[in-house]
Motif scaffolding. Structure first.
Motif, PDB file in Angstrom:
ATOM      1  N   ALA A   1       0.428 -30.962 -45.667  1.00 54.10           N
ATOM      2  CA  ALA A   1      -0.277 -31.286 -44.431  1.00 54.10           C
ATOM      3  C   ALA A   1       0.707 -31.258 -43.271  1.00 54.10           C
ATOM      4  CB  ALA A   1      -0.926 -32.665 -44.538  1.00 54.10           C
ATOM      5  N   ILE A   2       0.397 -30.463 -42.254  1.00 55.62           N
ATOM      6  CA  ILE A   2       1.250 -30.422 -41.072  1.00 55.62           C
ATOM      7  C   ILE A   2       0.869 -31.558 -40.131  1.00 55.62           C
ATOM      8  CG2 ILE A   2       1.568 -27.928 -41.212  1.00 55.62           C
ATOM      9  CD1 ILE A   2      -0.416 -27.824 -38.752  1.00 55.62           C
ATOM     10  N   GLU A   3       1.732 -31.790 -39.146  1.00 51.36           N
ATOM     11  CA  GLU A   3       1.458 -32.813 -38.139  1.00 51.36           C
ATOM     12  C   GLU A   3       1.571 -32.195 -36.756  1.00 51.36           C
ATOM     13  OE1 GLU A   3       2.946 -37.265 -36.692  1.00 51.36           O
ATOM     14  OE2 GLU A   3       4.025 -36.191 -38.267  1.00 51.36           O
ATOM     15  N   ALA A   4       0.633 -32.530 -35.892  1.00 47.85           N
ATOM     16  CA  ALA A   4       0.703 -32.147 -34.483  1.00 47.85           C
ATOM     17  C   ALA A   4       0.881 -33.410 -33.651  1.00 47.85           C
ATOM     18  CB  ALA A   4      -0.563 -31.408 -34.059  1.00 47.85           C
ATOM     19  N   THR A   5       1.408 -33.250 -32.436  1.00 47.02           N
ATOM     20  CA  THR A   5       1.656 -34.415 -31.598  1.00 47.02           C
ATOM     21  C   THR A   5       1.516 -34.057 -30.130  1.00 47.02           C
ATOM     22  OG1 THR A   5       3.267 -36.168 -31.089  1.00 47.02           O
ATOM     23  CG2 THR A   5       4.151 -33.981 -31.526  1.00 47.02           C
ATOM     24  N   PHE A   6       1.101 -35.033 -29.322  1.00 51.13           N
ATOM     25  CA  PHE A   6       1.120 -34.877 -27.875  1.00 51.13           C
ATOM     26  C   PHE A   6       2.550 -34.996 -27.363  1.00 51.13           C
ATOM     27  CE2 PHE A   6      -3.272 -36.728 -28.195  1.00 51.13           C
ATOM     28  CZ  PHE A   6      -3.959 -35.735 -27.515  1.00 51.13           C
ATOM     29  N   THR A   7       2.859 -34.274 -26.287  1.00 47.65           N
ATOM     30  CA  THR A   7       4.072 -34.596 -25.538  1.00 47.65           C
ATOM     31  C   THR A   7       3.823 -35.927 -24.827  1.00 47.65           C
ATOM     32  OG1 THR A   7       3.257 -33.263 -23.689  1.00 47.65           O
ATOM     33  CG2 THR A   7       4.809 -32.205 -25.208  1.00 47.65           C
ATOM     34  N   PRO A   8       4.891 -36.653 -24.449  1.00 49.24           N
ATOM     35  CA  PRO A   8       4.694 -37.975 -23.839  1.00 49.24           C
ATOM     36  C   PRO A   8       3.809 -37.981 -22.601  1.00 49.24           C
ATOM     37  CG  PRO A   8       6.969 -37.727 -24.528  1.00 49.24           C
ATOM     38  CD  PRO A   8       6.319 -36.385 -24.728  1.00 49.24           C
TER      39      PRO A   8
ATOM     40  N   ASP B   1       3.988 -20.937 -41.497  1.00 46.12           N
ATOM     41  CA  ASP B   1       4.979 -19.856 -41.544  1.00 46.12           C
ATOM     42  C   ASP B   1       6.375 -20.312 -41.111  1.00 46.12           C
ATOM     43  OD1 ASP B   1       4.611 -20.208 -38.855  1.00 46.12           O
ATOM     44  OD2 ASP B   1       3.918 -18.169 -38.444  1.00 46.12           O
ATOM     45  N   GLY B   2       6.560 -21.630 -40.946  1.00 45.91           N
ATOM     46  CA  GLY B   2       7.884 -22.147 -40.611  1.00 45.91           C
ATOM     47  C   GLY B   2       8.228 -22.111 -39.136  1.00 45.91           C
ATOM     48  N   THR B   3       7.241 -21.907 -38.281  1.00 39.57           N
ATOM     49  CA  THR B   3       7.480 -21.916 -36.838  1.00 39.57           C
ATOM     50  C   THR B   3       6.969 -23.219 -36.226  1.00 39.57           C
ATOM     51  OG1 THR B   3       5.378 -20.776 -36.469  1.00 39.57           O
ATOM     52  CG2 THR B   3       7.368 -19.404 -36.619  1.00 39.57           C
ATOM     53  N   LEU B   4       7.385 -23.480 -34.995  1.00 40.92           N
ATOM     54  CA  LEU B   4       6.861 -24.558 -34.176  1.00 40.92           C
ATOM     55  C   LEU B   4       6.136 -23.938 -32.980  1.00 40.92           C
ATOM     56  CD1 LEU B   4       9.958 -26.953 -34.199  1.00 40.92           C
ATOM     57  CD2 LEU B   4       7.763 -27.385 -35.315  1.00 40.92           C
ATOM     58  N   HIS B   5       5.047 -24.576 -32.577  1.00 37.53           N
ATOM     59  CA  HIS B   5       4.220 -24.047 -31.495  1.00 37.53           C
ATOM     60  C   HIS B   5       3.977 -25.125 -30.452  1.00 37.53           C
ATOM     61  CE1 HIS B   5       2.853 -20.378 -33.741  1.00 37.53           C
ATOM     62  NE2 HIS B   5       3.232 -21.139 -34.754  1.00 37.53           N
TER      63      HIS B   5
ATOM     64  N   GLY C   1      11.791 -24.585 -42.396  1.00 39.91           N
ATOM     65  CA  GLY C   1      10.577 -24.310 -43.146  1.00 39.91           C
ATOM     66  C   GLY C   1       9.378 -24.968 -42.479  1.00 39.91           C
ATOM     67  N   VAL C   2       8.417 -25.404 -43.276  1.00 45.72           N
ATOM     68  CA  VAL C   2       7.194 -26.011 -42.739  1.00 45.72           C
ATOM     69  C   VAL C   2       7.495 -27.430 -42.276  1.00 45.72           C
ATOM     70  CG1 VAL C   2       4.812 -26.670 -43.205  1.00 45.72           C
ATOM     71  CG2 VAL C   2       5.769 -24.623 -44.279  1.00 45.72           C
ATOM     72  N   ALA C   3       7.373 -27.673 -40.979  1.00 50.53           N
ATOM     73  CA  ALA C   3       7.610 -29.015 -40.423  1.00 50.53           C
ATOM     74  C   ALA C   3       6.366 -29.873 -40.647  1.00 50.53           C
ATOM     75  CB  ALA C   3       7.938 -28.919 -38.946  1.00 50.53           C
ATOM     76  N   THR C   4       6.502 -30.895 -41.459  1.00 49.26           N
ATOM     77  CA  THR C   4       5.359 -31.742 -41.805  1.00 49.26           C
ATOM     78  C   THR C   4       5.318 -33.034 -41.012  1.00 49.26           C
ATOM     79  OG1 THR C   4       6.619 -32.742 -43.607  1.00 49.26           O
ATOM     80  CG2 THR C   4       5.263 -30.828 -44.144  1.00 49.26           C
ATOM     81  N   CYS C   5       6.339 -33.281 -40.194  1.00 52.23           N
ATOM     82  CA  CYS C   5       6.384 -34.517 -39.414  1.00 52.23           C
ATOM     83  C   CYS C   5       7.025 -34.226 -38.065  1.00 52.23           C
ATOM     84  CB  CYS C   5       7.178 -35.590 -40.162  1.00 52.23           C
ATOM     85  SG  CYS C   5       7.251 -37.186 -39.305  1.00 52.23           S
ATOM     86  N   LEU C   6       6.372 -34.648 -36.972  1.00 50.03           N
ATOM     87  CA  LEU C   6       6.884 -34.493 -35.615  1.00 50.03           C
ATOM     88  C   LEU C   6       6.769 -35.825 -34.891  1.00 50.03           C
ATOM     89  CD1 LEU C   6       5.143 -31.163 -34.506  1.00 50.03           C
ATOM     90  CD2 LEU C   6       7.487 -31.417 -35.277  1.00 50.03           C
ATOM     91  N   LYS C   7       7.861 -36.290 -34.274  1.00 44.34           N
ATOM     92  CA  LYS C   7       7.850 -37.554 -33.536  1.00 44.34           C
ATOM     93  C   LYS C   7       8.654 -37.408 -32.244  1.00 44.34           C
ATOM     94  CE  LYS C   7       5.729 -39.651 -36.948  1.00 44.34           C
ATOM     95  NZ  LYS C   7       4.297 -40.010 -36.850  1.00 44.34           N
ATOM     96  N   TRP C   8       8.076 -37.903 -31.129  1.00 45.26           N
ATOM     97  CA  TRP C   8       8.764 -37.883 -29.839  1.00 45.26           C
ATOM     98  C   TRP C   8       9.529 -39.169 -29.628  1.00 45.26           C
ATOM     99  CZ3 TRP C   8       9.334 -34.114 -26.208  1.00 45.26           C
ATOM    100  CH2 TRP C   8       8.561 -32.960 -26.381  1.00 45.26           C
ATOM    101  N   ALA C   9      10.680 -39.069 -28.949  1.00 46.54           N
ATOM    102  CA  ALA C   9      11.401 -40.254 -28.496  1.00 46.54           C
ATOM    103  C   ALA C   9      10.563 -40.940 -27.414  1.00 46.54           C
ATOM    104  CB  ALA C   9      12.772 -39.868 -27.945  1.00 46.54           C
TER     105      ALA C   9
END
Length: 231
Positions: free
Chosen positions: A147-154, A165-169, A187-195
């Protein structure tokens, strides 16, 4: 030598826990499980403080003020609860039509005006948090059993996500188009977190990478930006 003993063990769900969310204002947190329940906990005690019985796989999220929480469930239904009186039932329900996949992640934007849904089919939707209208939707490459994760910018203006496919969008919510795409290097980024207060985010798979803007390149609005990475 590391001490890996747990500080507290919370027992209640009968199946795998698939969603966790900590309250931004107190010691409460929620857990959603494949046993079709959401449990509300307090870090100071071991016993469950409340249970919601739901259909399908539940995914949970608090808003940034901790006053409202959302539960995504079977059939694309998003139920909103007052965290102070959740036992009275949801005060609103939205439906995301056209996608039968389960919601694997849900988030509120920092200003509380938008919700971000990521499905098990790697579709991403931005909804109006007040009326439930779909503001925009994006898709990325499939990722088998991950399962991938998407996130809002701050600032709530963009969405960033991993892909199969191992990219970030990155996409602009207002323009409804992709503004950047680059190699994640992990590879596949499954976790994204903003400071919380910095222009930096982390992406993780089995490796953790830190990303900051590259001021020598064009901004996100040009569609050519690729942040600098530090592993």
């Amino acid at each position: 030598m590391y001490d890996n003993r747990c500080l507290r063990y919370f027992k209640g769900h009968k199946e795998k826990v698939v969603s966790l969310c900590m309250s931004p204002i107190n010691d409460s947190f929620m857990s959603g499980s494949l046993d079709h329940s959401v449990r509300i906990w307090d870090l100071r005690v071991n016993s469950c403080q409340g249970i919601l019985r739901l259909r399908g796989r539940p995914t949970v999220a608090y808003d940034q003020q901790g006053l409202v929480f959302a539960v995504a469930m079977e059939g694309g239904a998003i139920k909103l609860f007052d965290s102070r009186s959740y036992d009275k039932g949801p005060f609103d329900t939205f439906f995301v039509g056209g996608d039968t996949a389960e919601v694997s992640d849900i988030k509120f934007s920092n200003d509380g005006k938008s919700m971000l849904l990521t499905t098990t089919h790697n579709n991403i939707y931005v909804l109006d948090a007040y009326g439930g209208e779909k503001r925009c939707g994006f898709s990325v490459e499939p990722s088998s059993n991950v399962a991938i994760e998407a996130t809002f910018t701050p600032d709530g203006q963009y969405v960033v996500s991993g892909s199969g496919d191992g990219t970030l969008h990155a996409w602009s919510i207002n323009m409804r188009n992709e503004v950047a795409c680059w190699n994640s290097h992990i590879g596949v980024a499954t976790c994204l977190k903003w400071a919380p207060r910095r222009a930096m985010f982390v992406a993780a798979s089995s490796v953790l990478t830190f990303w900051i803007p590259d001021n020598t390149k064009s901004s996100l609005n040009s569609g050519n930006a690729e942040p600098d990475a530090g592993v």
